[in-house]
Design an enzyme around this catalytic site. Structure first.
Site, PDB file in Angstrom:
ATOM      1  CD  GLU A  25       4.890  43.764 -31.638  1.00  0.00           C
ATOM      2  OE1 GLU A  25       5.414  44.522 -30.802  1.00  0.00           O
ATOM      3  OE2 GLU A  25       5.460  43.405 -32.678  1.00  0.00           O
ATOM      4  CB  CYS A  70       2.535  49.374 -26.207  1.00  0.00           C
ATOM      5  SG  CYS A  70       2.466  49.791 -27.942  1.00  0.00           S
TER       6      CYS A  70
HETATM    7  P1  NAD Z   1      -4.651  41.596 -22.443  1.00  0.00           P
HETATM    8  O1  NAD Z   1      -3.448  40.745 -22.418  1.00  0.00           O
HETATM    9  O2  NAD Z   1      -5.543  41.613 -21.270  1.00  0.00           O
HETATM   10  O3  NAD Z   1      -5.578  41.243 -23.695  1.00  0.00           O
HETATM   11  C1  NAD Z   1      -5.109  41.293 -25.032  1.00  0.00           C
HETATM   12  C2  NAD Z   1      -5.956  40.387 -25.896  1.00  0.00           C
HETATM   13  O4  NAD Z   1      -5.749  39.025 -25.510  1.00  0.00           O
HETATM   14  C3  NAD Z   1      -7.457  40.622 -25.811  1.00  0.00           C
HETATM   15  O5  NAD Z   1      -8.015  40.498 -27.092  1.00  0.00           O
HETATM   16  C4  NAD Z   1      -7.922  39.492 -24.890  1.00  0.00           C
HETATM   17  O6  NAD Z   1      -9.263  39.134 -25.085  1.00  0.00           O
HETATM   18  C5  NAD Z   1      -6.995  38.379 -25.318  1.00  0.00           C
HETATM   19  N1  NAD Z   1      -6.791  37.319 -24.322  1.00  0.00           N
HETATM   20  C6  NAD Z   1      -6.890  37.388 -22.974  1.00  0.00           C
HETATM   21  N2  NAD Z   1      -6.587  36.198 -22.414  1.00  0.00           N
HETATM   22  C7  NAD Z   1      -6.288  35.351 -23.421  1.00  0.00           C
HETATM   23  C8  NAD Z   1      -5.873  33.994 -23.499  1.00  0.00           C
HETATM   24  N3  NAD Z   1      -5.705  33.263 -22.401  1.00  0.00           N
HETATM   25  N4  NAD Z   1      -5.636  33.455 -24.707  1.00  0.00           N
HETATM   26  C9  NAD Z   1      -5.768  34.196 -25.833  1.00  0.00           C
HETATM   27  N5  NAD Z   1      -6.165  35.488 -25.836  1.00  0.00           N
HETATM   28  C10 NAD Z   1      -6.411  36.066 -24.647  1.00  0.00           C
HETATM   29  O7  NAD Z   1      -4.110  43.067 -22.764  1.00  0.00           O
HETATM   30  P2  NAD Z   1      -4.930  44.418 -22.863  1.00  0.00           P
HETATM   31  O8  NAD Z   1      -5.289  44.899 -21.497  1.00  0.00           O
HETATM   32  O9  NAD Z   1      -5.997  44.284 -23.883  1.00  0.00           O
HETATM   33  O10 NAD Z   1      -3.820  45.388 -23.499  1.00  0.00           O
HETATM   34  C11 NAD Z   1      -2.936  46.150 -22.748  1.00  0.00           C
HETATM   35  C12 NAD Z   1      -1.520  45.666 -22.953  1.00  0.00           C
HETATM   36  O11 NAD Z   1      -1.211  45.627 -24.345  1.00  0.00           O
HETATM   37  C13 NAD Z   1      -0.494  46.598 -22.355  1.00  0.00           C
HETATM   38  O12 NAD Z   1       0.443  45.856 -21.635  1.00  0.00           O
HETATM   39  C14 NAD Z   1       0.147  47.247 -23.576  1.00  0.00           C
HETATM   40  O13 NAD Z   1       1.454  47.707 -23.371  1.00  0.00           O
HETATM   41  C15 NAD Z   1       0.084  46.144 -24.568  1.00  0.00           C
HETATM   42  N6  NAD Z   1       0.225  46.640 -25.935  1.00  0.00           N
HETATM   43  C16 NAD Z   1       1.375  46.386 -26.601  1.00  0.00           C
HETATM   44  C17 NAD Z   1       1.562  46.873 -27.896  1.00  0.00           C
HETATM   45  C18 NAD Z   1       2.837  46.624 -28.639  1.00  0.00           C
HETATM   46  O14 NAD Z   1       2.875  46.886 -29.826  1.00  0.00           O
HETATM   47  N7  NAD Z   1       3.891  46.119 -28.007  1.00  0.00           N
HETATM   48  C19 NAD Z   1       0.558  47.625 -28.494  1.00  0.00           C
HETATM   49  C20 NAD Z   1      -0.615  47.854 -27.786  1.00  0.00           C
HETATM   50  C21 NAD Z   1      -0.777  47.362 -26.497  1.00  0.00           C
END
Ligand code: NAD
Length: 522
Positions: A244, A278
């Protein structure tokens, strides 16, 4: 201690801050890679018993967890607000209420949704065969959410995983670790058996360790960049994933829409959760003849919004969750100005409070109309024709949600079907993640797979096909050995049986009998 995993290595800590005040909320030790792997192994053990529980038992646990949330609602809402910056009002309306609804829905309906299904196998049924699908759980589901809906997104996915018969290891975002631990505590209080839900704490490296521990599914919510890393790492174990990811969601307003309502919707859709949804409205396209009226309404409404701390009931817009995110928003606002757009209101920030910002004169060639902003900005562009509106909306690497605003519902629905997005609303905006019965997920770079709805539940099971031959008294015509009669029979299969017509297939009967007789002799 069952649901909450206390962490081994005390030297690596995550410090959680209240983004509205900068005050430290607390510290959580990071779960090491070894501990994360061990948590997945314990989860796999716990799965052996959990998979055998009845839907009624699972429902009891989930409904108990609901009761706990209801009893602790004020405390949970405040924790969500303190750790993420959002107003308590939004913690209630956009997280607690929708996830409670999702919980009752899947607790009550998972059994029906996952009912074994008979398959119509056509003429094979005439040969005494029958087929059905049963839905087997996957095993261990690893949940890695973002920070923007830190309670409802992971909790909803955990509940759906549990109702499907899976166990869960959840790694909350490093920005909201205490909300993750609260989810573990809720399940623990609900009496969930040991290790059925475990929380591991940490940043990206803990998430990476969870993926490398080869759970049976990863439910990931976050950025495109991290999604790609997870896809790459999960591929090594062929772990299936739901991604997502981000959005750049368009809102298209035709001149015949109720402009007053469309303005309210645009303001909420762009600025709720400080624009950190998002499915936030990130691009507003207005039919040229209505742009002046709609823009005036939007600016007027935006100027009335109150920025403030989440725990103040008068607050409309809270603090942004992180400095990293705030910097992206500031950069996008600056780049809009540099590229010729005009800031009509907002544009400034103090600490992590970014003013809701309305921008006119935007167009798709501007950088900030292509990259995800994930903050409280509302850039307004115009279109002249239906065709142009669709083209502008689809001109994006993302495709999460979109909305079309018009009084002409048939036009609205016609356009909706032409938009490349996982959800398209007509005269509605943003909120359908809150309807747990409906699927959620993106087209294009907004993701892969679905959460929520029947489609989301299907991501958490593996279909198993059970095929029965009720008349296993004769060899099958297609078995060994072959020969001239076999070849003639198989040509008959191709000509008659494969037509799907019983009448045509009846022409095959003499040849079929000849072949069976031959096989029985051998
Ligand atoms: P992010 O990708 O920085 O982090 C998301 C999660 O992934 C965190 O828990 C982080 O610790 C973990 N993570 C980071 N690197 C990783 C790796 N290498 N391996 C495994 N896990 C890892 O995103 P963010 O800044 O927390 O969230 C913002 C983004 O989320 C925006 O782009 C937003 O649009 C998206 N989002 C999408 C939805 C949806 O339903 N499509 C919903 C909410 C947020």
């Amino acid at each position: 201690m069952s649901a909450v995993l206390k962490i081994a290595n005390e030297s690596e800590e995550i410090i959680s801050y209240n983004p509205a005040t900068g005050a430290e909320i607390g510290r959580v030790a990071e779960t090491s890679a070894e501990e994360t792997k061990a948590a997945v192994e314990r989860s796999r053990e716990a799965f052996k018993a959990w998979r055998k529980t009845s839907f009624a038992e699972r429902k009891r646990f989930v409904m108990k967890a609901r009761e706990i949330i209801l009893a602790e609602m004020d405390e949970i809402a405040l924790l969500i607000s303190n750790e993420s910056g959002k107003p308590v009002a939004e913690a209630l309306s956009m997280e607690i209420a929708p996830v409670l609804d999702l919980m009752q829905y899947f607790a009550r309906n998972a059994e029906k949704l996952l009912k074994p299904r008979k398959i119509n196998i056509g003429l094979y049924a005439a040969l005494g065969r029958s087929s059905k699908i049963i839905y087997q759980p996957l095993g261990v589901v690893g949940i890695i959410p973002a920070w923007n809906y830190p309670f409802s997104i992971p909790l909803g996915e955990a509940v759906m995983s549990l109702m499907a018969g899976n166990t869960v290891v959840l790694k909350p975002s490093e920005l909201t670790p205490f909300i993750g631990l609260k989810i573990g505590e809720i399940f623990e209080k609900a009496g969930l058996p040991e290790n059925v839900v475990q929380i591991v704490s940490g940043a990206g490296q803990t998430g990476a360790a969870l993926v490398e521990s080869a759970p049976d599914k990863i439910m990931f919510t976050g950025s495109v960049a991290t999604g790609k890393k997870i896809a790459e790492s999960a591929a090594k174990n062929l772990t299936s994933i739901v991604l997502e990811l981000g959005g750049k969601d368009p809102m298209i307003v035709f001149a015949d829409a109720n402009l007053e309502i469309a303005a309210d919707a645009a303001v909420w859709g762009a600025f709720c959760n400080a624009g950190q949804s998002c499915s936030s409205v990130e691009r507003l396209y207005v039919e040229e003849s209505a742009v002046e009226n709609l823009t005036n309404l939007i600016v007027e409404k935006t100027r009335k919004l109150k920025l403030g701390k989440g725990n103040d009931a008068a607050t409309d817009i809270g603090a942004m969750s992180s400095e990293r995110q705030l910097k992206i928003v500031a950069d996008h606002v600056e780049s809009f100005e540099k590229e010729g757009a005009k800031i009509l209101t907002g544009g400034k920030h103090h600490d992590l409070f970014f003013e809701p910002t309305v921008i006119s004169g935007a167009n798709n060639s501007m950088r900030a109309m292509q990259e995800e902003t994930f903050g409280p900005t509302l850039p307004i562009a115009t279109f002249r024709t239906e065709e142009e509106a669709v083209k502008l909306a689809n001109d994006s690497e993302f495709g999460l949600t979109a909305s079309v605003w018009t009084k002409d519902l048939s036009k609205g629905k016609r356009i909706a079907e032409r938009i490349e997005a996982g959800t398209v609303c007509v005269n509605e905006v943003l909120y359908t993640h809150g309807i747990g019965q409906t699927p959620w997920g993106g087209f294009k770079n907004s993701g892969r797979g679905r959460t929520h709805g029947l489609e989301g539940l299907m991501e958490l099971v593996q279909p198993q096909h059970i095929h029965v031959n009720r008349v296993a008294i004769l060899p099958n015509a297609w078995w060994l050995p072959y020969g001239a009669t076999a070849i003639e029979t198989f040509k008959g299969f191709a000509r008659y049986f494969a037509s799907g017509s019983l009448f045509q297939t009846s022409k095959l009967v003499p040849q079929l009998l000849k072949r069976i007789k031959e096989l029985r002799k051998k």
